[in-house]
Design a protein around this motif. Structure first.
Motif, PDB file in Angstrom:
ATOM      1  N   PRO A   1      -6.535-131.046 -48.896  1.00 10.16           N
ATOM      2  CA  PRO A   1      -6.408-131.269 -47.449  1.00 10.16           C
ATOM      3  C   PRO A   1      -6.547-129.975 -46.637  1.00 10.16           C
ATOM      4  N   ARG A   2      -6.032-128.852 -47.151  1.00 10.80           N
ATOM      5  CA  ARG A   2      -6.187-127.569 -46.458  1.00 10.80           C
ATOM      6  C   ARG A   2      -7.649-127.150 -46.391  1.00 10.80           C
ATOM      7  N   ILE A   3      -8.366-127.370 -47.475  1.00 15.58           N
ATOM      8  CA  ILE A   3      -9.797-127.032 -47.509  1.00 15.58           C
ATOM      9  C   ILE A   3     -10.548-127.862 -46.472  1.00 15.58           C
ATOM     10  N   GLU A   4     -10.278-129.155 -46.440  1.00 18.37           N
ATOM     11  CA  GLU A   4     -10.935-130.029 -45.458  1.00 18.37           C
ATOM     12  C   GLU A   4     -10.650-129.561 -44.031  1.00 18.37           C
ATOM     13  N   ARG A   5      -9.383-129.293 -43.727  1.00 17.07           N
ATOM     14  CA  ARG A   5      -9.025-128.863 -42.368  1.00 17.07           C
ATOM     15  C   ARG A   5      -9.708-127.553 -42.008  1.00 17.07           C
ATOM     16  N   THR A   6      -9.759-126.640 -42.968  1.00 17.25           N
ATOM     17  CA  THR A   6     -10.387-125.344 -42.720  1.00 17.25           C
ATOM     18  C   THR A   6     -11.870-125.503 -42.411  1.00 17.25           C
ATOM     19  N   LEU A   7     -12.546-126.340 -43.180  1.00 16.42           N
ATOM     20  CA  LEU A   7     -13.974-126.560 -42.956  1.00 16.42           C
ATOM     21  C   LEU A   7     -14.226-127.237 -41.610  1.00 16.42           C
ATOM     22  N   LEU A   8     -13.460-128.276 -41.298  1.00 16.40           N
ATOM     23  CA  LEU A   8     -13.694-129.025 -40.081  1.00 16.40           C
ATOM     24  C   LEU A   8     -13.350-128.232 -38.826  1.00 16.40           C
ATOM     25  N   ALA A   9     -12.557-127.182 -38.965  1.00 15.44           N
ATOM     26  CA  ALA A   9     -12.227-126.329 -37.819  1.00 15.44           C
ATOM     27  C   ALA A   9     -13.338-125.330 -37.502  1.00 15.44           C
ATOM     28  N   LEU A  10     -14.321-125.215 -38.387  1.00 10.52           N
ATOM     29  CA  LEU A  10     -15.388-124.235 -38.200  1.00 10.52           C
ATOM     30  C   LEU A  10     -16.488-124.781 -37.298  1.00 10.52           C
ATOM     31  N   GLU A  11     -16.885-123.993 -36.323  1.00 14.88           N
ATOM     32  CA  GLU A  11     -18.032-124.376 -35.511  1.00 14.88           C
ATOM     33  C   GLU A  11     -19.278-124.420 -36.392  1.00 14.88           C
TER      34      GLU A  11
ATOM     35  N   ALA B   1     -22.432-126.637 -48.408  1.00 14.84           N
ATOM     36  CA  ALA B   1     -21.467-125.765 -49.091  1.00 14.84           C
ATOM     37  C   ALA B   1     -20.586-126.619 -49.989  1.00 14.84           C
ATOM     38  N   GLN B   2     -19.995-125.960 -50.983  1.00 18.35           N
ATOM     39  CA  GLN B   2     -19.063-126.630 -51.875  1.00 18.35           C
ATOM     40  C   GLN B   2     -17.855-125.717 -52.087  1.00 18.35           C
ATOM     41  N   VAL B   3     -16.688-126.322 -52.195  1.00 19.86           N
ATOM     42  CA  VAL B   3     -15.463-125.582 -52.497  1.00 19.86           C
ATOM     43  C   VAL B   3     -14.838-126.204 -53.740  1.00 19.86           C
ATOM     44  N   TYR B   4     -14.563-125.362 -54.739  1.00 28.10           N
ATOM     45  CA  TYR B   4     -13.979-125.784 -56.004  1.00 28.10           C
ATOM     46  C   TYR B   4     -12.509-125.370 -56.037  1.00 28.10           C
ATOM     47  N   VAL B   5     -11.664-126.237 -56.555  1.00 24.33           N
ATOM     48  CA  VAL B   5     -10.246-125.929 -56.720  1.00 24.33           C
ATOM     49  C   VAL B   5     -10.030-125.379 -58.115  1.00 24.33           C
TER      50      VAL B   5
ATOM     51  N   GLY C   1     -27.452-120.310 -35.653  1.00 20.91           N
ATOM     52  CA  GLY C   1     -26.124-119.726 -35.806  1.00 20.91           C
ATOM     53  C   GLY C   1     -25.664-119.785 -37.243  1.00 20.91           C
ATOM     54  N   GLU C   2     -24.752-118.869 -37.617  1.00 22.66           N
ATOM     55  CA  GLU C   2     -24.268-118.829 -38.991  1.00 22.66           C
ATOM     56  C   GLU C   2     -22.803-119.246 -39.066  1.00 22.66           C
ATOM     57  N   ILE C   3     -22.382-119.696 -40.249  1.00 24.80           N
ATOM     58  CA  ILE C   3     -21.005-120.094 -40.541  1.00 24.80           C
ATOM     59  C   ILE C   3     -20.494-119.191 -41.650  1.00 24.80           C
ATOM     60  N   ASP C   4     -19.381-118.505 -41.411  1.00 23.55           N
ATOM     61  CA  ASP C   4     -18.830-117.548 -42.370  1.00 23.55           C
ATOM     62  C   ASP C   4     -17.675-118.198 -43.135  1.00 23.55           C
ATOM     63  N   LEU C   5     -17.975-118.729 -44.311  1.00 22.88           N
ATOM     64  CA  LEU C   5     -16.940-119.354 -45.131  1.00 22.88           C
ATOM     65  C   LEU C   5     -15.940-118.344 -45.671  1.00 22.88           C
ATOM     66  N   PHE C   6     -16.390-117.134 -45.926  1.00 22.84           N
ATOM     67  CA  PHE C   6     -15.527-116.131 -46.551  1.00 22.84           C
ATOM     68  C   PHE C   6     -14.407-115.713 -45.602  1.00 22.84           C
TER      69      PHE C   6
ATOM     70  N   GLY D   1     -28.951-126.675 -36.681  1.00 28.47           N
ATOM     71  CA  GLY D   1     -28.921-125.363 -36.051  1.00 28.47           C
ATOM     72  C   GLY D   1     -28.032-124.344 -36.733  1.00 28.47           C
ATOM     73  N   TYR D   2     -27.239-124.757 -37.741  1.00 35.28           N
ATOM     74  CA  TYR D   2     -26.297-123.841 -38.392  1.00 35.28           C
ATOM     75  C   TYR D   2     -26.591-123.702 -39.882  1.00 35.28           C
ATOM     76  N   GLU D   3     -26.194-122.539 -40.402  1.00 35.56           N
ATOM     77  CA  GLU D   3     -26.351-122.254 -41.827  1.00 35.56           C
ATOM     78  C   GLU D   3     -25.153-121.446 -42.305  1.00 35.56           C
ATOM     79  N   PHE D   4     -24.723-121.677 -43.547  1.00 33.73           N
ATOM     80  CA  PHE D   4     -23.630-120.922 -44.143  1.00 33.73           C
ATOM     81  C   PHE D   4     -24.132-119.568 -44.647  1.00 33.73           C
ATOM     82  N   LEU D   5     -23.425-118.500 -44.325  1.00 29.26           N
ATOM     83  CA  LEU D   5     -23.741-117.190 -44.892  1.00 29.26           C
ATOM     84  C   LEU D   5     -23.611-117.262 -46.410  1.00 29.26           C
ATOM     85  N   ASP D   6     -24.521-116.614 -47.136  1.00 31.47           N
ATOM     86  CA  ASP D   6     -24.437-116.630 -48.592  1.00 31.47           C
ATOM     87  C   ASP D   6     -23.600-115.454 -49.091  1.00 31.47           C
ATOM     88  N   TRP D   7     -23.510-115.325 -50.415  1.00 30.08           N
ATOM     89  CA  TRP D   7     -22.668-114.290 -51.008  1.00 30.08           C
ATOM     90  C   TRP D   7     -23.179-112.875 -50.747  1.00 30.08           C
TER      91      TRP D   7
END
Length: 491
Positions: free
Chosen positions: A325-335, A310-314, A276-281, A429-435
């Protein structure tokens, strides 16, 4: 005079698949090396367990906090842009093929890799030991090389780039750099041809006695595994085995070769199956997300998918305390997201790991000071939910089989000054979609903190200590082993 030394790196070789290849008679050369030497199937990778980070750890003997290569795709704060080392063709195209190739071929070694660390080539070059390397991401050495113009493809590359570089004394990098004329061709590093090119030029160098130390790069296993899955590696491991045999045959066969040569074989990481894939965008659509090539005044964050990490830069530094904290919550809400990691506000430094579990979000905090000792002898203070990282404590010893060497690897990743404010690791089982929108669903991938991606192969014959000398082996042990073989100080 010590034996000559060959370091062979088989990209993404999974320990279980090596053992299957040996059991089915498909990897006789690797079997011979194990029988005559030492072997561990738990040589832990760097984190994120992607090739540039791990290659830098192999080549320097350090983690990302020291070598400063943070990921496959990352945000360059100094140049206000994304760096993309070629996660996929689509991802490279998103940032410009020319820029992506320049970053991968030149800047990774000459600009991004820290000048405060030496590569194994630089250490040995400084000791007047003859160095050599085939196409490998980390090649920085003391010898200047002009681009090759010996073939039509190399002339095309010369027209596009045409820049010199610094590498080992003998450098054969795709068809772009060739310190000597040979009949070997790589089709500019085309997957499926790269192992053969490495075997060809290494065979030539053995015949001509051109090296004391050779880094033999065999990357095609990774490409094969990405496409067909990690449990299809037997064929690609067998192909890599043939190239190692080819190098040995150039000296008269394994017995004669091993009289004069020591050998280290490693993988840089493993791979795991992707379903399965994870769509960060899409997940960060409500943020001011910096686009690939279109900066805006209201950009808040940069998002950098790295296969199974994955990495998220501010970018908006004034809103850092609100955004993290918003970034953390957003990531943890993702299947599919397993863990988030960031530095806390403790004045002496503290790492914070969070993960969504059956009874809500769990948290672990740790720092490199305290009474608990890990498998490599480093000491830690830890508080919070130990189960989050599968940690077990017994007699002041702290260990995790699920996330090997987790504390040290996370700490090094977070303390790398080029890394993002928040890191993420995917569930199995999961991977982040790339750019480029690419993924490896149905195939294999890597990058996470999990043992599935992180336990690599390490074999050594004719050099190095006994396996039992270390409870936990790591990629960063390889350069020290090579230096010790030649009696060269790491200082």
């Amino acid at each position: 005079m010590p034996k000559k030394l060959v370091l062979a790196v088989i990209d993404a070789m999974k320990p279980a698949m090596l053992e299957r290849a040996i059991a089915t008679g498909r990897a006789p050369t690797l079997q011979l090396l194990i029988e005559r030497g030492q072997y561990t199937d738990e040589c832990v990778a760097a984190f994120p367990s992607v090739t540039p980070v791990c290659a830098a750890s192999i080549a320097t003997g350090t983690g990302p906090s020291e070598h400063e290569i943070p990921a496959m795709n990352w945000w360059h704060r100094g140049e206000d842009r994304y760096v993309e080392y070629g996660t996929s063709f689509g991802a490279s195209r998103a940032f410009g093929i020319r820029q992506s190739l320049t970053d991968t071929i030149y800047n990774m070694n000459l600009e991004h890799l820290s000048r405060d660390v030496k590569t194994v080539f630089e250490h040995l070059d400084d000791a007047d030991i003859r160095t050599a390397g085939t196409t490998y991401l980390m090649y920085r050495g003391r010898h200047r090389h002009e681009p090759s113009v010996s073939t039509a493809l190399s002339r095309l590359a010369h027209t596009a780039f045409g820049l010199p570089t610094w590498g080992p004394k003998e450098l054969f990098y795709a068809d772009m750099f060739a310190s000597r004329k040979t009949s070997c061709r790589s089709q500019l590093g085309l997957p499926g041809v790269r192992d053969q090119h490495s075997g060809c030029v290494s065979e030539f160098m053995v015949q001509q006695d051109l090296f004391d130390f050779l880094l033999l790069s065999l990357p095609d296993n990774d490409t094969h595994s990405h496409k067909y899955g990690p449990f299809a590696q037997v064929d690609s491991i067998a192909a890599a085995d043939k190239q190692i045999a080819r190098v040995m045959d150039a000296a008269g066969g394994p017995d004669r070769f091993l009289e004069d040569h020591a050998v280290i074989v490693c993988s840089d990481h493993s791979q795991s199956k992707v379903e399965g894939e994870i769509d960060l965008f899409r997940a960060f659509d409500g943020f001011g997300l910096r686009a690939a090539q279109r900066p805006r005044e209201d950009d808040e964050i940069a998002v950098c998918p790295n296969s199974r990490a994955a990495q998220v830069y501010v970018l908006d530094r004034d809103r850092r305390r609100q955004l993290i904290p918003r970034i953390e919550r957003t990531l943890l809400a993702l299947e599919g997201v397993d863990l988030t990691m960031r530095m806390g506000d403790h004045p002496d430094g503290e790492a914070i790991v969070r993960g969504e579990r059956s009874r809500g979000v769990k948290e672990l905090r740790f720092a490199p000071r305290g009474e608990l000792s890990d498998a490599r002898g480093e000491r830690w203070s830890v508080e919070g939910d130990l189960d989050l990282l599968g940690l077990k404590v017994e007699d002041d010893q702290i260990r995790s089989a699920t996330y090997p060497d987790a504390l040290s690897r996370v700490w090094s990743a977070l303390r790398c000054h080029t890394t993002g404010e928040v890191l993420a690791s995917a569930r199995p089982g999961y991977e982040f979609l790339d750019w480029g929108g690419a993924h490896h669903v149905g195939g294999g991938s890597h990058g996470s903190l999990h043992a599935n991606d992180s336990n690599a192969v390490l074999i050594w014959t004719g050099t190095g200590p006994e396996k039992a000398s270390k409870e936990q082996w790591a990629l960063r042990d390889i350069t020290p082993m090579a230096l010790q073989h030649f009696g060269v100080s790491a200082g």
